[in-house]
Design a protein around this motif. Structure first.
Motif, PDB file in Angstrom:
ATOM      1  N   ASP A  18       0.823  -1.214   0.000  1.00 13.42           N
ATOM      2  CA  ASP A  18       0.000   0.000   0.000  1.00 13.42           C
ATOM      3  C   ASP A  18       0.857   1.265   0.000  1.00 13.42           C
ATOM      4  N   LYS A  19       2.087   1.152   0.513  1.00  9.19           N
ATOM      5  CA  LYS A  19       3.024   2.287   0.541  1.00  9.19           C
ATOM      6  C   LYS A  19       3.877   2.337  -0.722  1.00  9.19           C
ATOM      7  N   THR A  20       3.524   1.591  -1.729  1.00 12.22           N
ATOM      8  CA  THR A  20       4.154   1.524  -3.050  1.00 12.22           C
ATOM      9  C   THR A  20       5.464   0.738  -3.102  1.00 12.22           C
ATOM     10  N   PHE A  21       5.769  -0.057  -2.093  1.00 11.75           N
ATOM     11  CA  PHE A  21       6.901  -0.978  -2.219  1.00 11.75           C
ATOM     12  C   PHE A  21       6.512  -1.985  -3.302  1.00 11.75           C
ATOM     13  N   ASN A  22       7.504  -2.463  -4.058  1.00 10.90           N
ATOM     14  CA  ASN A  22       7.153  -3.448  -5.082  1.00 10.90           C
ATOM     15  C   ASN A  22       6.966  -4.828  -4.445  1.00 10.90           C
ATOM     16  N   GLY A  52       7.875  -7.694 -12.573  1.00  9.10           N
ATOM     17  CA  GLY A  52       8.443  -8.715 -13.450  1.00  9.10           C
ATOM     18  C   GLY A  52       9.825  -8.372 -13.938  1.00  9.10           C
ATOM     19  N   MET A  53      10.665  -7.883 -13.068  1.00 10.18           N
ATOM     20  CA  MET A  53      12.053  -7.496 -13.317  1.00 10.18           C
ATOM     21  C   MET A  53      12.124  -6.204 -14.123  1.00 10.18           C
ATOM     22  N   GLY A  54      12.098  -5.130 -13.400  1.00 16.09           N
ATOM     23  CA  GLY A  54      12.241  -3.821 -14.014  1.00 16.09           C
ATOM     24  C   GLY A  54      11.094  -3.435 -14.919  1.00 16.09           C
ATOM     25  N   GLY A  55       9.916  -3.954 -14.650  1.00 13.33           N
ATOM     26  CA  GLY A  55       8.747  -3.605 -15.449  1.00 13.33           C
ATOM     27  C   GLY A  55       8.587  -4.412 -16.717  1.00 13.33           C
ATOM     28  N   THR A 105       3.843 -18.000 -13.699  1.00 14.49           N
ATOM     29  CA  THR A 105       4.851 -17.367 -12.853  1.00 14.49           C
ATOM     30  C   THR A 105       5.280 -15.989 -13.360  1.00 14.49           C
ATOM     31  N   SER A 106       4.811 -15.597 -14.518  1.00 16.68           N
ATOM     32  CA  SER A 106       5.187 -14.288 -15.049  1.00 16.68           C
ATOM     33  C   SER A 106       4.070 -13.271 -14.816  1.00 16.68           C
ATOM     34  N   CYS A 107       4.469 -12.040 -14.588  1.00 16.67           N
ATOM     35  CA  CYS A 107       3.485 -10.968 -14.412  1.00 16.67           C
ATOM     36  C   CYS A 107       2.562 -10.887 -15.621  1.00 16.67           C
ATOM     37  N   GLU A 108       3.141 -11.030 -16.791  1.00 19.82           N
ATOM     38  CA  GLU A 108       2.362 -10.929 -18.024  1.00 19.82           C
ATOM     39  C   GLU A 108       1.184 -11.896 -18.014  1.00 19.82           C
ATOM     40  N   GLU A 109       1.418 -13.109 -17.536  1.00 22.76           N
ATOM     41  CA  GLU A 109       0.348 -14.107 -17.503  1.00 22.76           C
ATOM     42  C   GLU A 109      -0.530 -13.973 -16.262  1.00 22.76           C
TER      43      GLU A 109
END
Length: 147
Positions: A18-22, A52-55, A105-109
């Protein structure tokens, strides 16, 4: 934090989110007291693993943090370097568990492209990451006789 239950660690991780930590920072900091690295260093190391590693929407940051924490808990260090096979086995099992639970396991999916729900969706993966990391690191520490 040493005696916190996993549920309390999840709550702390979600507060950090909530504090914007990734996602990677949230998972790593929620379990930081169980590895021999200070919170500030973990925060810095995990910074590049977000989104997902640097966006790049590759491996979920929460899962990347799990792998990092297992390495920190299990590695024998560089001299003598004898732990890699065992660390890989731990991480492989955890990646499989994460994939089994979430289907990817990927953000994209994992993430739907609706930005309004992205943060809430990431919270699900952060929760899983904290649970997996806590259980794995605790098991490793117990096997090594660490309190």
């Amino acid at each position: 934090m040493e005696n916190l239950a996993v549920e309390e660690r999840v709550a702390l991780a979600l507060e950090m989110h909530d504090k914007t930590f990734n996602c990677a920072q949230c998972v790593a900091l929620a379990v930081a007291d169980l590895v021999e690295v200070d919170r500030e260093t973990l925060f810095k190391v995990m910074e590049g693993f977000g989104a997902g590693m640097g966006g790049n929407t590759q491996t979920c940051g929460a899962l990347s943090a799990v792998a990092a924490l297992v390495g920190l808990a299990n590695s024998s260090g560089s001299d003598p370097y004898t732990s890699k096979k065992d660390t890989y086995a731990h991480v492989e099992e955890l990646v499989d568990d994460f994939h089994l639970e979430h289907g990817a396991t990927s953000c994209e999916e994992l993430l739907d492209e609706n930005l309004a729900t992205r943060k809430q969706t990431c919270n699900t993966y952060i929760k899983t990451g904290v649970e997996l990391a806590f259980e794995a690191v605790t098991r490793i520490n117990d096997a090594k006789g660490k309190a």
